[in-house]
Design a protein around this motif. Sequence first.
Motif, PDB file in Angstrom:
ATOM      1  N   ALA A 136     -18.408  45.381  30.185  1.00  0.00           N
ATOM      2  CA  ALA A 136     -18.529  46.705  31.259  1.00  0.00           C
ATOM      3  C   ALA A 136     -17.583  46.443  32.529  1.00  0.00           C
ATOM      4  CB  ALA A 136     -20.147  46.644  31.845  1.00  0.00           C
ATOM      5  N   GLN A 137     -17.377  45.443  32.843  1.00  0.00           N
ATOM      6  CA  GLN A 137     -16.417  45.469  34.107  1.00  0.00           C
ATOM      7  C   GLN A 137     -14.814  45.899  33.797  1.00  0.00           C
ATOM      8  OE1 GLN A 137     -17.050  41.150  34.985  1.00  0.00           O
ATOM      9  NE2 GLN A 137     -18.417  41.691  36.840  1.00  0.00           N
ATOM     10  N   ALA A 138     -14.714  45.900  32.604  1.00  0.00           N
ATOM     11  CA  ALA A 138     -13.334  45.955  31.807  1.00  0.00           C
ATOM     12  C   ALA A 138     -13.151  47.523  31.629  1.00  0.00           C
ATOM     13  CB  ALA A 138     -12.949  45.405  30.559  1.00  0.00           C
ATOM     14  N   ALA A 139     -14.547  48.096  31.244  1.00  0.00           N
ATOM     15  CA  ALA A 139     -14.627  49.526  30.902  1.00  0.00           C
ATOM     16  C   ALA A 139     -14.473  50.200  32.276  1.00  0.00           C
ATOM     17  CB  ALA A 139     -15.877  49.933  30.497  1.00  0.00           C
ATOM     18  N   ARG A 140     -15.047  49.588  33.387  1.00  0.00           N
ATOM     19  CA  ARG A 140     -14.884  50.445  34.784  1.00  0.00           C
ATOM     20  C   ARG A 140     -13.556  50.279  35.301  1.00  0.00           C
ATOM     21  NH1 ARG A 140     -19.401  50.937  38.998  1.00  0.00           N
ATOM     22  NH2 ARG A 140     -18.383  52.589  40.376  1.00  0.00           N
ATOM     23  N   ARG A 141     -13.009  49.167  35.002  1.00  0.00           N
ATOM     24  CA  ARG A 141     -11.495  48.802  35.575  1.00  0.00           C
ATOM     25  C   ARG A 141     -10.530  49.630  34.752  1.00  0.00           C
ATOM     26  NH1 ARG A 141      -7.776  46.298  32.851  1.00  0.00           N
ATOM     27  NH2 ARG A 141      -9.227  44.866  31.973  1.00  0.00           N
ATOM     28  N   THR A 152      -3.717  59.949  36.896  1.00  0.00           N
ATOM     29  CA  THR A 152      -2.909  58.858  35.860  1.00  0.00           C
ATOM     30  C   THR A 152      -2.106  57.907  36.789  1.00  0.00           C
ATOM     31  OG1 THR A 152      -1.127  60.388  35.331  1.00  0.00           O
ATOM     32  CG2 THR A 152      -3.021  60.087  33.866  1.00  0.00           C
ATOM     33  N   GLY A 153      -1.953  58.145  38.215  1.00  0.00           N
ATOM     34  CA  GLY A 153      -1.273  57.233  39.024  1.00  0.00           C
ATOM     35  C   GLY A 153      -1.452  55.848  38.987  1.00  0.00           C
ATOM     36  N   GLY A 154      -2.389  55.188  38.357  1.00  0.00           N
ATOM     37  CA  GLY A 154      -2.729  53.860  38.163  1.00  0.00           C
ATOM     38  C   GLY A 154      -2.044  53.168  36.963  1.00  0.00           C
ATOM     39  N   HIS A 155      -1.361  54.057  35.937  1.00  0.00           N
ATOM     40  CA  HIS A 155      -0.851  53.523  34.787  1.00  0.00           C
ATOM     41  C   HIS A 155       0.186  52.872  34.814  1.00  0.00           C
ATOM     42  CE1 HIS A 155      -2.107  56.981  31.818  1.00  0.00           C
ATOM     43  NE2 HIS A 155      -3.089  56.736  32.534  1.00  0.00           N
ATOM     44  N   ALA A 209      -8.054  46.155  26.899  1.00  0.00           N
ATOM     45  CA  ALA A 209      -8.363  44.652  26.799  1.00  0.00           C
ATOM     46  C   ALA A 209      -9.211  44.363  27.982  1.00  0.00           C
ATOM     47  CB  ALA A 209      -7.087  43.707  26.450  1.00  0.00           C
ATOM     48  N   VAL A 210     -10.155  43.434  27.522  1.00  0.00           N
ATOM     49  CA  VAL A 210     -10.993  42.721  28.581  1.00  0.00           C
ATOM     50  C   VAL A 210      -9.965  41.474  29.195  1.00  0.00           C
ATOM     51  CG1 VAL A 210     -13.028  41.449  29.179  1.00  0.00           C
ATOM     52  CG2 VAL A 210     -13.011  43.162  27.424  1.00  0.00           C
ATOM     53  N   ASP A 211      -9.907  41.524  30.550  1.00  0.00           N
ATOM     54  CA  ASP A 211      -9.053  40.478  31.115  1.00  0.00           C
ATOM     55  C   ASP A 211     -10.161  39.260  31.347  1.00  0.00           C
ATOM     56  OD1 ASP A 211      -7.155  41.948  31.721  1.00  0.00           O
ATOM     57  OD2 ASP A 211      -7.535  42.522  33.913  1.00  0.00           O
ATOM     58  N   PRO A 212      -9.568  38.035  31.371  1.00  0.00           N
ATOM     59  CA  PRO A 212     -10.406  36.651  31.504  1.00  0.00           C
ATOM     60  C   PRO A 212     -11.315  36.721  32.634  1.00  0.00           C
ATOM     61  CG  PRO A 212      -8.000  36.193  31.414  1.00  0.00           C
ATOM     62  CD  PRO A 212      -8.245  37.962  31.315  1.00  0.00           C
ATOM     63  N   GLY A 213     -12.661  36.468  32.503  1.00  0.00           N
ATOM     64  CA  GLY A 213     -13.473  36.515  33.377  1.00  0.00           C
ATOM     65  C   GLY A 213     -14.317  37.959  33.396  1.00  0.00           C
ATOM     66  N   LEU A 225     -11.261  52.584  33.154  1.00  0.00           N
ATOM     67  CA  LEU A 225     -11.220  54.083  33.342  1.00  0.00           C
ATOM     68  C   LEU A 225     -10.745  54.196  34.684  1.00  0.00           C
ATOM     69  CD1 LEU A 225     -13.011  56.585  32.833  1.00  0.00           C
ATOM     70  CD2 LEU A 225     -14.859  55.692  34.180  1.00  0.00           C
ATOM     71  N   ARG A 226     -10.892  53.233  35.891  1.00  0.00           N
ATOM     72  CA  ARG A 226     -10.223  53.426  37.162  1.00  0.00           C
ATOM     73  C   ARG A 226      -8.589  53.562  36.890  1.00  0.00           C
ATOM     74  NH1 ARG A 226     -12.745  49.879  39.482  1.00  0.00           N
ATOM     75  NH2 ARG A 226     -11.172  48.224  39.212  1.00  0.00           N
ATOM     76  N   GLU A 227      -8.054  52.718  36.204  1.00  0.00           N
ATOM     77  CA  GLU A 227      -6.561  52.707  36.209  1.00  0.00           C
ATOM     78  C   GLU A 227      -6.016  53.814  35.356  1.00  0.00           C
ATOM     79  OE1 GLU A 227      -6.509  47.781  36.071  1.00  0.00           O
ATOM     80  OE2 GLU A 227      -6.028  48.806  34.206  1.00  0.00           O
ATOM     81  N   GLU A 228      -6.623  54.091  34.238  1.00  0.00           N
ATOM     82  CA  GLU A 228      -6.150  55.181  33.340  1.00  0.00           C
ATOM     83  C   GLU A 228      -6.239  56.682  33.877  1.00  0.00           C
ATOM     84  OE1 GLU A 228      -6.920  54.115  29.200  1.00  0.00           O
ATOM     85  OE2 GLU A 228      -5.807  52.343  29.642  1.00  0.00           O
ATOM     86  N   THR A 229      -7.470  56.872  34.547  1.00  0.00           N
ATOM     87  CA  THR A 229      -8.136  57.931  35.024  1.00  0.00           C
ATOM     88  C   THR A 229      -8.309  58.497  36.534  1.00  0.00           C
ATOM     89  OG1 THR A 229     -10.318  57.974  34.690  1.00  0.00           O
ATOM     90  CG2 THR A 229      -9.471  58.271  32.733  1.00  0.00           C
ATOM     91  N   GLY A 230      -8.403  57.396  37.074  1.00  0.00           N
ATOM     92  CA  GLY A 230      -8.584  57.504  38.563  1.00  0.00           C
ATOM     93  C   GLY A 230      -9.928  57.636  38.974  1.00  0.00           C
ATOM     94  N   LEU A 231     -11.006  57.849  37.873  1.00  0.00           N
ATOM     95  CA  LEU A 231     -11.918  57.710  38.252  1.00  0.00           C
ATOM     96  C   LEU A 231     -13.010  56.407  38.487  1.00  0.00           C
ATOM     97  CD1 LEU A 231     -12.953  60.515  35.515  1.00  0.00           C
ATOM     98  CD2 LEU A 231     -12.619  60.899  37.971  1.00  0.00           C
ATOM     99  N   ASP A 232     -13.740  56.241  39.280  1.00  0.00           N
ATOM    100  CA  ASP A 232     -14.433  54.896  39.496  1.00  0.00           C
ATOM    101  C   ASP A 232     -16.029  55.308  39.317  1.00  0.00           C
ATOM    102  OD1 ASP A 232     -15.017  52.345  40.176  1.00  0.00           O
ATOM    103  OD2 ASP A 232     -14.714  52.548  42.397  1.00  0.00           O
TER     104      ASP A 232
END
Length: 147
Positions: free
Chosen positions: A48-53, A102-105, A40-44, A55-62
Amino acid sequence: MTRALRPAARILLLDPDQRVLLFRFTPDDRPPFWCTPGGAVDPGESYAQAARRELREETGLDLDPGPEILQRHVEFITIEGVPVSADERYFLVRANSAEIDTGGHTALEQRVMTRWHWFSQAELSALDEPYFPEDLADILWPVEQTA
């Protein structure tokens, strides 16, 4: 049934061998299934910002998600049991390796996203469990061949 509106960013993540990353979900209320990274896209946030976030949270890739390559509307019930009408935007991202973290899960993701796998086109076509989007091979590999 009233459905919540859910803007969502999904990532079509390819490794150097052109395999796509899927996570296996094992919810309590339905059979296991596989799905691309994203959420889900967070408010605000922009998609594209949600996709990057995500990706980072679920895979550790920024990584930069690049341009949106696909938009679709789907209805489903989330892992939390909420019926949604989702406006999903897809981003094609290329990873430099097949290593993910996956440490950001979240606690929920740790419970239901029990496995992950990089699928080749042949492996995806042979998969005996549902995966989403259901037409992933049709979406992905024509994009890959022209990219």
